[in-house]
Design an enzyme around this catalytic site. Structure first.
Site, mmCIF file in Angstrom:
data_model
loop_
_atom_site.group_PDB
_atom_site.id
_atom_site.type_symbol
_atom_site.label_atom_id
_atom_site.label_comp_id
_atom_site.label_asym_id
_atom_site.label_seq_id
_atom_site.Cartn_x
_atom_site.Cartn_y
_atom_site.Cartn_z
ATOM 1 N N ARG A 277 -4.317 0.864 -24.277
ATOM 2 C CA ARG A 277 -4.375 -0.531 -24.691
ATOM 3 C C ARG A 277 -4.337 -0.565 -26.209
ATOM 4 O O ARG A 277 -4.884 0.309 -26.883
ATOM 5 C CB ARG A 277 -5.689 -1.196 -24.238
ATOM 6 C CG ARG A 277 -5.937 -1.256 -22.751
ATOM 7 C CD ARG A 277 -4.779 -1.790 -21.971
ATOM 8 N NE ARG A 277 -4.387 -3.142 -22.258
ATOM 9 C CZ ARG A 277 -4.671 -4.188 -21.477
ATOM 10 N NH1 ARG A 277 -5.392 -4.050 -20.406
ATOM 11 N NH2 ARG A 277 -4.233 -5.389 -21.780
ATOM 12 N N TYR B 266 -1.484 -1.777 -1.487
ATOM 13 C CA TYR B 266 -0.432 -0.893 -0.952
ATOM 14 C C TYR B 266 -0.762 0.594 -1.131
ATOM 15 O O TYR B 266 0.032 1.454 -0.742
ATOM 16 C CB TYR B 266 0.954 -1.260 -1.494
ATOM 17 C CG TYR B 266 1.131 -1.143 -2.991
ATOM 18 C CD1 TYR B 266 1.147 0.094 -3.621
ATOM 19 C CD2 TYR B 266 1.327 -2.269 -3.774
ATOM 20 C CE1 TYR B 266 1.316 0.198 -4.983
ATOM 21 C CE2 TYR B 266 1.499 -2.186 -5.141
ATOM 22 C CZ TYR B 266 1.486 -0.953 -5.744
ATOM 23 O OH TYR B 266 1.652 -0.841 -7.095
ATOM 24 N N LYS C 71 -2.015 5.760 -6.613
ATOM 25 C CA LYS C 71 -3.211 4.968 -6.264
ATOM 26 C C LYS C 71 -3.859 5.510 -4.980
ATOM 27 O O LYS C 71 -5.085 5.484 -4.850
ATOM 28 C CB LYS C 71 -2.850 3.487 -6.096
ATOM 29 C CG LYS C 71 -2.483 2.782 -7.400
ATOM 30 C CD LYS C 71 -3.710 2.487 -8.243
ATOM 31 C CE LYS C 71 -3.397 1.538 -9.398
ATOM 32 N NZ LYS C 71 -4.545 1.343 -10.297
#
Ligand code: HXC
Length: 249
Positions: free
Chosen positions: A4, A112, A127
């Site tokens: 970030r 998902y 993930k």
């Protein structure tokens, strides 16, 4: 490098301080680089000691047919999502074990991660790996006082995600159409569940994967869910036909 932007982090830190009065220190770190992660944790320990709460939320993603992905595209996403989570978790976890201190870990994945999904294959695979990592460490490191939980959000509209996942905006309407709650989620809704899971109210919750998606996942999965399109008048006709059916051959 992937992180970030420091000015964004600092602005957010100031906003939190203004709203809560709490002191917030922003530290920039590339989670793909284990040495940078170690240096970041050094700074954190110097400033505030070892953490009570660790949230692994780093994500990188874009929609693309898999046949268009280079090896570097695959590596970029899996490095951020899976390896980044592993580096942070291992770095902090080892130090916690050494100091005899417990902590609550929370990872943010996606619905998902469970089903898999075409067109975001590196993200889906990474993930899923994050979920397996959390479940495994909930089992292994629970004895050190650490808890590991996962939130699987459905679509939540943020610029970083939607500009890469729905660049033309054409899928947003169809997404909303299949969410029984009739809308996308909000960052505040994830924050509420996250705050609960890392707090002592959830002191016996570990190894849990909690879906929050306004009902989207079950709505997409159920064989007969499309029947929601049937009107009351059509139901009257269909019911008469069903009741009029005799026998099974
Ligand atoms: C094909 C692509 C591509 C695209 C990048 N690449 N974009 N390939 N289609 N659209 C390839 C590049 O060509 C390159 O490979 C490799 O990927 C690395 O790209 P870089 O641009 O050099 O990487 P970098 O600058 O590090 O950018 C990282 C990024 C970017 C992940 C690619 O998208 C990013 O900064 N994202 C910000 C965070 C983000 O994505 N947030 C959304 C997460 S939401 P080559 O071979 O050419 O070198 C989420 C949950 C969704 O994940 C849940 C919805 C329900």
């Amino acid at each position: 490098m992937y992180f970030r932007k420091l000015d964004v982090l600092q602005k957010t830190a100031e906003e939190i301080t203004t709203q809560t009065g709490n002191k917030v220190q922003a530290i920039q770190c590339d989670v793909r680089d284990p040495q940078a992660v170690a240096a970041c944790v050094d700074q954190l320990v110097e400033l505030a000691g070892l953490p009570d709460v660790i949230i692994n939320n780093a994500a990188g993603n874009f929609v693309s047919p898999s046949e268009r992905l280079s090896a570097n595209a695959w590596r970029t996403i899996t490095d951020i999502v899976l390896n980044g989570t592993a580096y942070v978790t291992l770095e902090v976890g080892k130090r916690l074990i050494q100091e005899g201190k417990g902590a609550a870990f929370l990872a943010i994945t996606t619905i998902y991660a469970e089903s898999g999904s075409g067109f975001v294959v590196p993200s889906a695979a990474a993930k899923s790996g994050v979920e397996t990592l959390c479940k495994s460490l909930a089992a292994e490191w629970g004895r050190y006082g650490m808890r590991f939980n996962v939130i699987q959000p459905g679509p939540i509209k943020t610029k970083g995600a939607f500009s890469r996942l729905d660049p033309t905006g054409q899928f947003e309407k169809s997404m909303i159409g299949r969410i029984p709650a009739g809308r996308l989620g909000t960052p505040g809704e994830i924050a509420n569940l996250a705050a609960y899971l890392v707090s002592d109210y959830a002191s016996w919750v570990s190894g849990a994967v909690i879906r929050m998606d306004g009902g989207e996942y079950v709505s997409m999965a159920g064989e007969f869910n499309e029947l929601r399109k049937v009107t009351p008048e059509q139901w009257a006709v269909m019911e008469a036909m069903i009741r009029g059916t005799k026998g099974s051959s």
